[in-house]
Design a protein around this motif. Sequence first.
Motif, short mmCIF file in Angstrom:
data_model
loop_
_atom_site.label_atom_id
_atom_site.label_comp_id
_atom_site.label_asym_id
_atom_site.label_seq_id
_atom_site.Cartn_x
_atom_site.Cartn_y
_atom_site.Cartn_z
N UNK A 1 0.84 -1.21 0.00
CA UNK A 1 0.00 0.00 0.00
C UNK A 1 0.87 1.24 0.00
N UNK B 1 3.07 1.71 -3.35
CA UNK B 1 2.26 2.09 -4.51
C UNK B 1 1.41 3.34 -4.27
N UNK B 2 1.55 3.92 -3.08
CA UNK B 2 0.73 5.08 -2.70
C UNK B 2 -0.74 4.77 -2.99
N UNK B 3 -1.17 3.60 -2.55
CA UNK B 3 -2.50 3.10 -2.92
C UNK B 3 -3.59 3.49 -1.92
N UNK B 4 -3.21 4.12 -0.80
CA UNK B 4 -4.25 4.45 0.19
C UNK B 4 -5.37 5.32 -0.38
N UNK B 5 -5.03 6.40 -1.15
CA UNK B 5 -6.13 7.20 -1.69
C UNK B 5 -7.06 6.38 -2.59
N UNK B 6 -6.47 5.47 -3.37
CA UNK B 6 -7.30 4.60 -4.22
C UNK B 6 -8.22 3.72 -3.36
N UNK B 7 -7.64 3.10 -2.34
CA UNK B 7 -8.43 2.18 -1.50
C UNK B 7 -9.53 2.97 -0.78
N UNK B 8 -9.18 4.14 -0.26
CA UNK B 8 -10.16 4.90 0.51
C UNK B 8 -11.18 5.61 -0.37
N UNK B 9 -10.92 5.68 -1.69
CA UNK B 9 -11.94 6.27 -2.56
C UNK B 9 -12.96 5.21 -3.00
N UNK B 10 -12.70 3.94 -2.68
CA UNK B 10 -13.68 2.89 -2.94
C UNK B 10 -14.83 3.04 -1.93
N UNK B 11 -16.00 2.46 -2.22
CA UNK B 11 -17.11 2.58 -1.27
C UNK B 11 -16.88 1.74 0.00
N UNK C 1 -5.13 12.13 3.75
CA UNK C 1 -4.33 11.60 2.64
C UNK C 1 -4.19 12.64 1.53
#
Lengths: 286, 234
Positions: B56, B59-69, B234
């Motif tokens: 996470x 890949x700086x994936x937190x914004x992606x994960x947290x933009x999911x419902x 974030x």
Amino acid sequence: MDPILELRGVTKHYEGFSLRDVSFSLPRGYVCGLIGPNGAGKTTIVKLILGLAHVSSGQLRVCGEDPATAEIAVKDRIGFVHEVPSFYDHISVEALASIVRPFYSRWDQPLFDALAREFELPTRKWFGSLSRGTRTKAALALALAHHAELLVLDEPTSGLDPVFRRELLERLVAYVADGQASVLFSTHITSDLDRMADYITFIRDGRLVFSSTREEVFDRWVVVRGDPGVLDEATRSLFAGVEVGAHAFTGLTDDAPRARKHMAGRDIVIEPATLDDIMCYTGRTC
Amino acid sequence: MLNLFIKDIKVGAIFLWAVVPLYVVTALQVSRVGAGFFWVNVTCASLLLVAVSMLDWKNEAEPFVLSLPVTRAMVVRARYLTAVVVGLLSLVIGLAIGAARGISLVMRAEPWPRWMAGDVGLAFVLVFAFIASVYLPCYYRWGFGKGNVAAALVLAAAGIATDIVGPAMPGAASAPGGGPFYEGVPRGQVTQGVARLADRYGMAAAGLIVLGLAAVLLWVSAQVAARACRRQEF
């Protein structure tokens, strides 16, 4: 009908930067361009809408609901494309879609497949191996494939070639055409908005300068050019920003009729302002 | 939450393919020298947990994960579920390797190794639950870099403290240095404590106590981590 996005007095404090008292709304079926220089607060607004940052005060409503209390329902209706889409580099686009799919109640796999074909996405390649433009296309396909009611795009066109950029803008106009969906398009490439945006919201230094329809903006804002000799205190007060050169000045005003009246008979040229003009000259006092 | 857990597994699968075979080979070698095998298992399980969080972060994936419902609490709970599964996977691998080693010893007319027993498996559950309970709140509070340092400091301090305080506890007089009862039990106050618990109250009761304790640790830790994650921007 309720606006799809509504901010009322939204304030967000960070160390060294504050977004202050921002209010604007976006009705269904329209494209809103969110413009402003770097560091103005555009990305902060996007983060607040997506729940990536918390509102310090004020009210934010998406699809008529408060994202703080109806987080899942709200996010289910938002599609998001970041300037530099970051997913997992070692996952293929196909695998990424299979990860994202179960989260959305209205995921449309045939639509995703069609978009992937249309955008010529190499679906079996790892996301990390894709060019920036292809990453943006993949992010856009993911955002569109769940029939988002509000598309939030943060500087989406900066890595795209001119051909796809134009196609994207046309697609966005078509996306809102049925009156059910809206697009919030944050950018500093204002030429993207000249033709497609229905509303323009201008943020500067964390404050809202204006939020109006595109027609209102282009009717109200004009650029005045002329000899610096005509500039006196009363004339300067007309302008939201003015730049004085050796042989000419350029002033920006949001009160075109008053400027025309005040400067009648003088050797000046009054032209409609572009969004670039508005961004560049607002607040300039030299 | 289940979708987030599946996401963690799909994203982390790369480590399963890359790390698990290496882990198996290392563990097979270490199992020749007995009790140290326990700590290799604990280390590998912990590294797998850190690796999932690293993906996470990298890949700086937190914004992606947290933009999911999803809510942040769901993201945190899913990561705890991942931790539990990683722990169980490591336990199963450890048991399989331990059993293989035990069978090979018995076939050579040697005794079944003491470290390949239920109480040591329970100790693994408790130690790994403790590590996850410390690591995940640090990760959600301070992120991957600072969070790892904070967790490492807390875990090192806890390890040193149990080695100092443990022998001084009432009834632990025979603990340090082993003695016949602890012979073959992996070194450490927790492992030896669980062994004593199982000896005194029976394996079933010890199992209930240890699993209950691990569940409480993870539950309290998840509350702390969820609170830390809610405050993050974030």
